[in-house]
Motif scaffolding. Structure first.
Motif, PDB file in Angstrom:
ATOM      1  N   TYR A  20       0.851  -1.184   0.000  1.00  0.00           N
ATOM      2  CA  TYR A  20       0.000   0.000   0.000  1.00  0.00           C
ATOM      3  C   TYR A  20       0.884   1.230   0.000  1.00  0.00           C
ATOM      4  CZ  TYR A  20      -3.867  -3.051   1.244  1.00  0.00           C
ATOM      5  OH  TYR A  20      -4.818  -4.044   1.244  1.00  0.00           O
ATOM      6  N   CYS A  31      -5.207   8.859   3.266  1.00  0.00           N
ATOM      7  CA  CYS A  31      -4.225   7.771   3.261  1.00  0.00           C
ATOM      8  C   CYS A  31      -2.790   8.262   3.438  1.00  0.00           C
ATOM      9  CB  CYS A  31      -4.355   6.919   2.001  1.00  0.00           C
ATOM     10  SG  CYS A  31      -4.131   7.770   0.440  1.00  0.00           S
ATOM     11  N   LEU A  38      -4.332   4.261   5.010  1.00  0.00           N
ATOM     12  CA  LEU A  38      -3.756   3.048   4.415  1.00  0.00           C
ATOM     13  C   LEU A  38      -3.816   1.867   5.381  1.00  0.00           C
ATOM     14  CD1 LEU A  38      -0.642   4.311   2.426  1.00  0.00           C
ATOM     15  CD2 LEU A  38      -2.832   3.549   1.540  1.00  0.00           C
ATOM     16  N   ALA A  42      -5.893  -1.570   4.616  1.00  0.00           N
ATOM     17  CA  ALA A  42      -5.285  -2.900   4.695  1.00  0.00           C
ATOM     18  C   ALA A  42      -6.104  -3.816   5.601  1.00  0.00           C
ATOM     19  CB  ALA A  42      -3.851  -2.798   5.188  1.00  0.00           C
TER      20      ALA A  42
END
Length: 104
Positions: A20, A31, A38, A42
């Motif tokens: 990512y 993010c 992020l 995930a």
């Protein structure tokens, strides 16, 4: 770089489930660190990721801040991270890995 990392890890019996990264400028998204977007993505994408059991290893204050915002434990590497109570600070990735493995 990504391909080499995958090959090196595979040679040691390890693998990466996903990568990512944020390509946005500061303030354009959720993010970009220090925001937790992020990490939260995930956790949604990868069923086996439980943020309460995860550890983020970072070398910048924004890494540690993102971990805190997502409810993730953190280990700081190197001199660029401001020492914080409750955050282990180590010299390198090998030392961080030893801490994580010792915690079980």
């Amino acid at each position: 770089v990504t391909g080499r990392l995958v090959r090196l890890l595979a040679a040691e019996g390890a693998h990466v489930d996903a990568f990512y990264y944020c390509t946005h400028g500061q303030g354009e998204c959720d993010c970009r660190k220090p925001l937790p977007g992020l990490l939260l993505r995930a956790a949604r994408d990868l069923d086996q990721v439980d943020l309460s059991d995860a550890v983020l290893v970072g070398d910048a204050d924004s890494d540690i801040q993102a971990a805190a915002a997502a409810g993730v434990s953190a280990i700081a590497i190197g001199p660029r991270v401001t020492p914080r109570r409750g955050i282990a600070c180590v010299d390198d990735l090998a030392a961080a890995a030893e801490l994580i493995l010792a915690a079980g």
